[in-house]
Design a protein around this motif. Structure first.
Motif, PDB file in Angstrom:
ATOM      1  N   VAL A  28      52.976   9.377 -24.158  1.00 25.34           N
ATOM      2  CA  VAL A  28      51.893   9.014 -23.235  1.00 25.34           C
ATOM      3  C   VAL A  28      50.545   9.398 -23.844  1.00 25.34           C
ATOM      4  N   ARG A  29      50.463  10.621 -24.357  1.00 28.45           N
ATOM      5  CA  ARG A  29      49.205  11.098 -24.939  1.00 28.45           C
ATOM      6  C   ARG A  29      48.792  10.233 -26.127  1.00 28.45           C
ATOM      7  N   LYS A  30      49.694  10.012 -27.062  1.00 26.59           N
ATOM      8  CA  LYS A  30      49.367   9.237 -28.267  1.00 26.59           C
ATOM      9  C   LYS A  30      49.012   7.795 -27.930  1.00 26.59           C
ATOM     10  N   SER A  31      49.805   7.166 -27.088  1.00 28.02           N
ATOM     11  CA  SER A  31      49.543   5.760 -26.772  1.00 28.02           C
ATOM     12  C   SER A  31      48.247   5.605 -25.982  1.00 28.02           C
ATOM     13  N   THR A  32      47.971   6.525 -25.063  1.00 26.51           N
ATOM     14  CA  THR A  32      46.727   6.453 -24.292  1.00 26.51           C
ATOM     15  C   THR A  32      45.519   6.606 -25.218  1.00 26.51           C
ATOM     16  N   GLU A  33      45.579   7.573 -26.130  1.00 26.77           N
ATOM     17  CA  GLU A  33      44.476   7.753 -27.081  1.00 26.77           C
ATOM     18  C   GLU A  33      44.259   6.489 -27.906  1.00 26.77           C
ATOM     19  N   ARG A  34      45.347   5.892 -28.375  1.00 26.64           N
ATOM     20  CA  ARG A  34      45.236   4.678 -29.191  1.00 26.64           C
ATOM     21  C   ARG A  34      44.679   3.507 -28.377  1.00 26.64           C
ATOM     22  N   ILE A  35      45.119   3.377 -27.147  1.00 19.77           N
ATOM     23  CA  ILE A  35      44.635   2.284 -26.295  1.00 19.77           C
ATOM     24  C   ILE A  35      43.140   2.444 -26.040  1.00 19.77           C
ATOM     25  N   ILE A  36      42.701   3.653 -25.702  1.00 22.17           N
ATOM     26  CA  ILE A  36      41.276   3.887 -25.434  1.00 22.17           C
ATOM     27  C   ILE A  36      40.446   3.582 -26.679  1.00 22.17           C
ATOM     28  N   GLU A  37      40.881   4.038 -27.822  1.00 21.78           N
ATOM     29  CA  GLU A  37      40.149   3.757 -29.061  1.00 21.78           C
ATOM     30  C   GLU A  37      40.142   2.265 -29.366  1.00 21.78           C
ATOM     31  N   GLY A  38      41.262   1.600 -29.146  1.00 15.74           N
ATOM     32  CA  GLY A  38      41.337   0.153 -29.368  1.00 15.74           C
ATOM     33  C   GLY A  38      40.415  -0.617 -28.441  1.00 15.74           C
ATOM     34  N   GLU A  39      40.340  -0.184 -27.190  1.00 14.47           N
ATOM     35  CA  GLU A  39      39.439  -0.828 -26.234  1.00 14.47           C
ATOM     36  C   GLU A  39      37.985  -0.622 -26.630  1.00 14.47           C
ATOM     37  N   LYS A  40      37.653   0.596 -27.057  1.00 15.29           N
ATOM     38  CA  LYS A  40      36.277   0.865 -27.487  1.00 15.29           C
ATOM     39  C   LYS A  40      35.888  -0.036 -28.657  1.00 15.29           C
ATOM     40  N   ALA A  41      36.813  -0.242 -29.573  1.00  9.21           N
ATOM     41  CA  ALA A  41      36.532  -1.069 -30.751  1.00  9.21           C
ATOM     42  C   ALA A  41      36.462  -2.560 -30.400  1.00  9.21           C
ATOM     43  N   ALA A  42      37.290  -2.985 -29.439  1.00  7.08           N
ATOM     44  CA  ALA A  42      37.388  -4.418 -29.142  1.00  7.08           C
ATOM     45  C   ALA A  42      36.398  -4.907 -28.090  1.00  7.08           C
ATOM     46  N   LEU A  43      35.951  -4.009 -27.230  1.00  5.26           N
ATOM     47  CA  LEU A  43      35.116  -4.436 -26.108  1.00  5.26           C
ATOM     48  C   LEU A  43      33.660  -4.033 -26.320  1.00  5.26           C
ATOM     49  N   PRO A  44      32.757  -4.990 -26.184  1.00  4.78           N
ATOM     50  CA  PRO A  44      31.326  -4.695 -26.405  1.00  4.78           C
ATOM     51  C   PRO A  44      30.672  -4.055 -25.187  1.00  4.78           C
ATOM     52  N   LEU A  45      31.105  -2.847 -24.842  1.00  6.12           N
ATOM     53  CA  LEU A  45      30.594  -2.156 -23.658  1.00  6.12           C
ATOM     54  C   LEU A  45      29.996  -0.812 -24.045  1.00  6.12           C
ATOM     55  N   THR A  46      28.907  -0.468 -23.387  1.00 10.97           N
ATOM     56  CA  THR A  46      28.373   0.886 -23.551  1.00 10.97           C
ATOM     57  C   THR A  46      29.265   1.825 -22.738  1.00 10.97           C
ATOM     58  N   ALA A  47      29.099   3.122 -22.925  1.00  8.71           N
ATOM     59  CA  ALA A  47      29.876   4.099 -22.161  1.00  8.71           C
ATOM     60  C   ALA A  47      29.625   3.922 -20.660  1.00  8.71           C
ATOM     61  N   GLY A  48      28.376   3.673 -20.277  1.00  5.52           N
ATOM     62  CA  GLY A  48      28.039   3.468 -18.872  1.00  5.52           C
ATOM     63  C   GLY A  48      28.673   2.205 -18.309  1.00  5.52           C
ATOM     64  N   GLU A  49      28.637   1.122 -19.088  1.00  3.83           N
ATOM     65  CA  GLU A  49      29.255  -0.126 -18.640  1.00  3.83           C
ATOM     66  C   GLU A  49      30.765   0.046 -18.487  1.00  3.83           C
ATOM     67  N   ARG A  50      31.355   0.763 -19.429  1.00  2.00           N
ATOM     68  CA  ARG A  50      32.804   1.006 -19.365  1.00  2.00           C
ATOM     69  C   ARG A  50      33.146   1.791 -18.089  1.00  2.00           C
ATOM     70  N   ALA A  51      32.385   2.841 -17.790  1.00  2.00           N
ATOM     71  CA  ALA A  51      32.625   3.640 -16.595  1.00  2.00           C
ATOM     72  C   ALA A  51      32.462   2.793 -15.332  1.00  2.00           C
ATOM     73  N   MET A  52      31.435   1.945 -15.315  1.00  2.00           N
ATOM     74  CA  MET A  52      31.191   1.091 -14.160  1.00  2.00           C
ATOM     75  C   MET A  52      32.335   0.083 -13.989  1.00  2.00           C
ATOM     76  N   LEU A  53      32.766  -0.516 -15.085  1.00  2.00           N
ATOM     77  CA  LEU A  53      33.858  -1.482 -15.026  1.00  2.00           C
ATOM     78  C   LEU A  53      35.134  -0.810 -14.517  1.00  2.00           C
ATOM     79  N   LEU A  54      35.446   0.371 -15.032  1.00  2.00           N
ATOM     80  CA  LEU A  54      36.632   1.091 -14.570  1.00  2.00           C
ATOM     81  C   LEU A  54      36.552   1.384 -13.080  1.00  2.00           C
ATOM     82  N   GLU A  55      35.384   1.800 -12.614  1.00  2.00           N
ATOM     83  CA  GLU A  55      35.211   2.092 -11.188  1.00  2.00           C
ATOM     84  C   GLU A  55      35.394   0.837 -10.342  1.00  2.00           C
ATOM     85  N   LEU A  56      34.817  -0.265 -10.779  1.00  2.00           N
ATOM     86  CA  LEU A  56      34.936  -1.513 -10.021  1.00  2.00           C
ATOM     87  C   LEU A  56      36.365  -2.052 -10.028  1.00  2.00           C
ATOM     88  N   LEU A  57      37.035  -1.980 -11.167  1.00  2.00           N
ATOM     89  CA  LEU A  57      38.419  -2.440 -11.234  1.00  2.00           C
ATOM     90  C   LEU A  57      39.320  -1.574 -10.359  1.00  2.00           C
TER      91      LEU A  57
END
Length: 136
Positions: free
Chosen positions: A97-126
């Motif tokens: 769980v720890r390894k896969s979650t870390e990899r997913i978060i890093e992959g999302e950061k690399a693939a998605l053109p979002l700032t940290a604030g936009e990412r937090a807002m999107l997570l909250e809205l979803l």
């Protein structure tokens, strides 16, 4: 339309999941979800996991059987109710769980053109959209 945009976004995030957790760890999204729920809620029951995911208990049982066969999850008899089994991750499951979650978060950061604030807002809205299921 919100549903259309969510479906399009799921194509991108599904690709990230497959590259970061699916292929390297042999996890399907639903297996990752169940394993993560068990890791974050140790001692929960099959019925509780089924309710959280809005699926039937037999479907969760099949999923937990698969995770248990892989040595990722263990069942124990509940101390409060001997008819109930409680779920825990094994050390191997918690590590996955720890390894896969870390990899997913890093992959999302690399693939998605979002700032940290936009990412937090999107997570909250979803999360808010997902919680609407419980209100229905």
């Amino acid at each position: 339309m919100l549903g259309y945009q969510l479906a399009q976004a799921a194509i991108v995030t599904g690709g990230v999941f497959e590259a970061q957790a699916g292929e390297p760890f042999g996890l399907r999204p639903v297996e990752y979800t169940v394993l993560t729920l068990i890791a974050e809620n140790p001692g929960g029951s099959l019925a509780r996991i089924a309710r959280a995911l809005a699926v039937t208990a037999p479907n969760i049982t099949v999923m937990v059987d698969r995770l248990e066969a892989r040595g990722l999850v263990k069942r124990q008899q509940s101390a409060e109710d001997r008819r109930t089994q409680v779920l825990h991750t094994t050390a191997q499951g918690a590590d996955l769980v720890r390894k896969s979650t870390e990899r997913i978060i890093e992959g999302e950061k690399a693939a998605l053109p979002l700032t940290a604030g936009e990412r937090a807002m999107l997570l909250e809205l979803l999360h808010k959209v997902a919680c609407a299921r419980a209100a229905r």
